[in-house]
Design a protein around this motif. Structure first.
Motif, PDB file in Angstrom:
ATOM      1  N   GLY A  34      46.522  27.406  63.147  1.00 27.04           N
ATOM      2  CA  GLY A  34      47.166  26.299  62.456  1.00 27.04           C
ATOM      3  C   GLY A  34      48.058  25.506  63.386  1.00 27.04           C
ATOM      4  N   TYR A  35      48.892  24.666  62.771  1.00 27.63           N
ATOM      5  CA  TYR A  35      49.833  23.871  63.554  1.00 27.63           C
ATOM      6  C   TYR A  35      51.233  24.033  63.003  1.00 27.63           C
ATOM      7  CZ  TYR A  35      49.642  20.255  59.816  1.00 27.63           C
ATOM      8  OH  TYR A  35      49.704  19.589  58.622  1.00 27.63           O
ATOM      9  N   ALA A  36      52.230  23.727  63.825  1.00 27.44           N
ATOM     10  CA  ALA A  36      53.620  23.635  63.377  1.00 27.44           C
ATOM     11  C   ALA A  36      54.275  22.497  64.137  1.00 27.44           C
ATOM     12  CB  ALA A  36      54.363  24.947  63.639  1.00 27.44           C
ATOM     13  N   LEU A  37      55.127  21.767  63.441  1.00 23.90           N
ATOM     14  CA  LEU A  37      55.859  20.652  64.061  1.00 23.90           C
ATOM     15  C   LEU A  37      57.299  20.742  63.575  1.00 23.90           C
ATOM     16  CD1 LEU A  37      55.628  17.993  65.772  1.00 23.90           C
ATOM     17  CD2 LEU A  37      55.387  16.796  63.586  1.00 23.90           C
TER      18      LEU A  37
ATOM     19  N   ASP B 277      50.407  27.995  71.183  1.00 24.72           N
ATOM     20  CA  ASP B 277      49.731  27.319  72.300  1.00 24.72           C
ATOM     21  C   ASP B 277      50.564  26.144  72.779  1.00 24.72           C
ATOM     22  OD1 ASP B 277      47.595  28.970  72.081  1.00 24.72           O
ATOM     23  OD2 ASP B 277      46.289  27.521  71.074  1.00 24.72           O
ATOM     24  N   GLY B 278      50.180  25.671  73.951  1.00 20.44           N
ATOM     25  CA  GLY B 278      50.673  24.379  74.415  1.00 20.44           C
ATOM     26  C   GLY B 278      52.100  24.448  74.892  1.00 20.44           C
TER      27      GLY B 278
ATOM     28  N   TRP C 281      48.908  27.205  66.814  1.00 21.26           N
ATOM     29  CA  TRP C 281      49.200  28.636  66.855  1.00 21.26           C
ATOM     30  C   TRP C 281      47.986  29.429  66.391  1.00 21.26           C
ATOM     31  CZ3 TRP C 281      48.465  30.532  62.078  1.00 21.26           C
ATOM     32  CH2 TRP C 281      48.741  29.710  60.968  1.00 21.26           C
ATOM     33  N   ARG C 282      47.968  30.698  66.737  1.00 22.11           N
ATOM     34  CA  ARG C 282      46.877  31.570  66.317  1.00 22.11           C
ATOM     35  C   ARG C 282      47.363  33.005  66.253  1.00 22.11           C
ATOM     36  NH1 ARG C 282      42.138  30.854  70.119  1.00 22.11           N
ATOM     37  NH2 ARG C 282      42.970  28.766  70.364  1.00 22.11           N
ATOM     38  N   THR C 283      46.740  33.764  65.398  1.00 24.56           N
ATOM     39  CA  THR C 283      47.004  35.203  65.362  1.00 24.56           C
ATOM     40  C   THR C 283      45.803  35.874  64.716  1.00 24.56           C
ATOM     41  OG1 THR C 283      48.659  36.898  64.867  1.00 24.56           O
ATOM     42  CG2 THR C 283      48.148  35.344  63.097  1.00 24.56           C
ATOM     43  N   SER C 284      45.803  37.191  64.744  1.00 26.83           N
ATOM     44  CA  SER C 284      44.744  37.938  64.074  1.00 26.83           C
ATOM     45  C   SER C 284      45.370  38.790  62.978  1.00 26.83           C
ATOM     46  CB  SER C 284      44.004  38.824  65.086  1.00 26.83           C
ATOM     47  OG  SER C 284      42.982  39.545  64.424  1.00 26.83           O
TER      48      SER C 284
END
Lengths: 361, 361
Positions: free
Chosen positions: B270-273, B299-300, B310-313
Motif C-alpha cells: 500500500g501507500y502512506a503519505l 520503500d523509497g 510499503w509492504r509486508t507479509s
C-alpha cells in the motif's frame, strides 16, 4: 506546599518533584497561575546562583558566546509570548488503563499549562553567535543530573534548526510576569512552543549548534514512541519514533471524572491544543459516546502556540453518562478514538478522544 | 483511451473528466506512470496555445510580471522534485458507505499519485516580482470555468505566503520528464506538495500576492470540511474548516478489496503519505482487525513530499479476513480508526484506517 504549588496538586513523585493540578484548576484561566502549573522533573532541582550562571553557545558557530544573565538581557531585545507547554506523558493514565506501564507516572490531563513567557529569541542569540545556516539541529543542556538516564548524565535534548530559528522559541527568565521559579528552570529556560515539554529545557546553560540531533539520553533513547511489542528495557538509541512536535490533543476539565450532577443542562469545559505549528479548528463534545456531537465555543485568541479553552452546554439524561470530546486541527485532522490503539510501552503521546464518566440524578 | 489513460481506469465523470486507477496499478512504482495518474477536473480541459500563454504575477508586488513560457523557463533556474499529490476527496467511498454524499464522486484510494516535476520555484518568481514580504497569501487562477462554482468562475485557490516561499512549490511544465499533458495542466501548473490537490492549480495563468486567502469559490466555499449536521447547499463562504495541508493518510493497494486468496502467507502492499511538511514514521498492518499489528517495510527515500509505498507479509487464516492498515507520522500521531466518525457532508479528508475484505481458502 512544596515548590509553591497549590495544596491540592497531585504529586506523582517527591524527588524528583513531579506533580499536576486537578482538572478543574486548569479550567480557571487561559494563563495558568504559577501555583497551578504542572512540574515534570527528571532530577533534583539544581541550586543555581544567578550571579554565577553563564549561558555558553558553541558548536557550529563563528563566534562562541558566554553570556551572563545581565548580558543575555542587555544584548538582545526582550519578547513576551503566551505559549502552552505539554508533557509527552500527559494523559498517560488513559494508556495505563489499557495495559500497565511500569515505572512511569500515571499523568492525568494536567501535564499541560499556559503562561506568558518573557525572554529573548533563540534566533537572535544564534544570529549573534554566527550559527552555521547549514547546521540542522540546536541542542540544549542543563545541570540537572537524572538517575533515570543511562549512563547518568546532564539533561538535554535538541530541536531542528529551522524550529530554533522560529521567532516563537524563547530563552525565558519570566513566567506570567514573575521571575521564573526555581522548579520551572530559573534563571533561564528554553521555551519551545508546539513541541513536547522535554525540549523546553530548564536551567539551560549550554546551546550547541550541530549537524545531528542530540545524543543525550532524553533525545536518543527516551521520549521515543516504541511499537507495542517492544521491550522498553532493551530499547537503545534511535529506536522508535523520536518525539518532537506535539500531536493534536484535548481533554475535559469540568465536570470532574466520576462527578454526580443534576440531570438536565450541564456546562462542559476543557482544553484543546493543536501542537506543532497548527491551530485548533473545532472541538466537538458528545453525551452519547460520539453518536451526536455539539460544537464547543472556543475561548481565547486563535493561534498555533496556545491552547484553546472551550465550553458548551449538554443536556444530560438521568443515569450514567460518558462525556466525550475531540478536537480537529487546521488540516481537518481529528484525534483518534481509542487509547487502546495508541498504547506504547513508555506511555507517550496519548491523544485519544477525551472521555469522562459522570452520573446525573 | 480518453486523455491518454490506461484502459482500466475508473471513470467517475466524462465531462469534466474525472478518473482514478485501480488499486493494484498504483502499487507498481514509486513514480506513477502518466497513464496511471488520477485526474480531478472541475471544468472542461481548456485548449491553450503555449505560444500565446502568459503568466501574470501581480497584486502586492513591486514589479508586476507577464511571462511567456520561454521567459519563465529562461529567467529562472529549473528544479526537479519528486512529489505526491492527493485529492481532498481521495477515499470518499469510505465515507459514502457510512452515509450518502449526493453530487460528489465516490473516489477510491486512487486519487493520489507521485511524479517527478520539473519547473521553477514559485519562491524565485515571487522574489523577481518583489513580492511584499508582509502579504500573507499567494493566489492562483486558471482559465477552466466550472459549472459547479456559484457564480460560475475561473478555477482558483490560494496558499499561505510562507508555504509559497518554500522551495518545494513549483511552477511545472514537465511530469516524469515528459511534457505536462493537457489533462494535467499544460503548459504550466502549480505543484504544492503536502497540500490538497486543488491548490496545485492546473493551466495556471495568474498569480496574485495578497493579504487574504483567495475568495474564489474553490477556496472560500468548496474544499471546506463542514460539520456533519451542516446543509452543504446552504453553506457559504467561510463555513467549515478550510482545507490546505493534507492530513496523514494511507491505504491498501494489494491484494484488491474482495479478492480470493490462498490461505497462508500473503503479501500486502500500500501507500502512506504524512501530508503537510511531515514524514511517515511507521505503518502497521493487521489481519485481525487491529488486535495485533505487523510493521510494514517502507520503500523509497524518506522525506515530507512523497508517499512511502510499503509492504509486508501476513499469515491469512482460512475464511473471511479484514486487512487493516494505519500510518504514524513524525509527531507520533496515528490515523483515526473509523470513517463513521469522520463523515462530513462534502466527503473530504477521509483518513480513517484502511480496511479491505478478502477471503482466503
Amino acid at each position: 506546599m512544596a515548590w509553591g504549588k497549590r495544596a491540592d496538586v497531585i504529586v506523582h513523585e517527591r524527588e524528583p518533584f513531579n506533580a499536576e493540578p486537578p482538572r478543574a484548576a486548569l479550567a480557571a484561566a487561559h494563563r495558568t497561575p504559577l501555583d497551578t502549573w504542572y512540574v515534570r522533573n527528571h532530577g533534583p532541582v539544581p541550586g543555581i546562583d544567578p550571579a554565577g550562571w553563564r549561558l555558553r553557545v558553541g558548536g557550529r558557530v563563528a563566534r562562541p558566546l558566554e553570556l551572563s544573565l545581565a548580558e543575555l538581557r542587555g544584548r538582545f531585545t526582550a519578547h513576551e509570548l503566551v505559549a502552552t507547554l505539554q508533557c509527552a506523558g500527559n494523559r498517560r493514565a488513559g494508556l495505563a488503563q489499557v495495559r500497565d506501564i511500569p515505572g512511569e507516572a500515571p499523568w492525568g490531563p494536567g501535564a499541560t499549562a499556559t503562561a506568558s513567557w518573557t525572554g529573548v529569541r533563540l534566533a537572535d542569540v544564534l544570529a549573534a553567535a554566527g550559527a552555521d545556516p547549514d547546521a540542522g539541529h540546536v541542542a540544549f543542556e542543563a545541570p540537572d543530573v537524572s538517575r533515570i538516564a543511562s549512563p547518568p548524565q546532564r539533561f538535554g535534548g535538541s530541536i531542528p534548526a529551522a524550529k530554533a530559528r522560529g521567532g516563537e522559541v524563547l530563552l525565558a527568565w519570566a513566567m506570567n510576569d514573575e521571575p521564573l521559579p526555581a522548579v520551572h528552570g530559573a534563571p533561564v529556560r528554553a521555551v519551545v512552543p508546539g513541541y513536547i515539554g522535554a525540549r523546553s529545557v530548564k536551567w539551560l546553560d549550554r546551546i550547541t549548534v550541530q549537524d545531528h540531533p542530540s545524543d543525550n539520553f532524553f533525545q536518543a533513547t527516551s521520549y521515543r514512541l516504541l511499537p507495542p511489542e517492544a521491550d522498553p528495557a532493551a530499547a537503545g538509541p534511535g529506536d522508535g519514533i523520536s518525539l518532537g512536535p506535539l500531536a493534536l490533543n484535548s481533554d475535559i476539565l469540568l465536570p470532574d471524572d466520576g462527578a454526580r450532577l443534576r440531570a438536565g443542562p450541564a456546562t462542559v469545559r476543557g482544553y484543546a491544543l493543536a501542537g506543532d505549528d497548527r491551530e485548533v479548528a473545532r472541538v466537538d463534545v458528545s453525551a452519547d459516546g460520539g453518536r451526536t456531537w455539539t460544537q464547543a465555543e472556543l475561548d481565547g485568541p486563535p493561534g498555533p502556540w496556545t491552547w484553546r479553552l472551550w465550553r458548551t452546554s449538554l443536556d444530560l439524561p438521568p443515569g450514567p453518562v460518558t462525556l466525550t470530546a475531540r478536537a480537529w486541527d487546521s488540516t481537518a485532522a481529528a484525534q483518534p478514538e481509542h487509547a487502546a490503539h495508541l498504547w506504547n510501552p513508555k506511555g507517550y503521546a496519548n491523544n485519544a478522544w477525551a472521555r469522562i464518566h459522570v452520573t446525573s440524578v
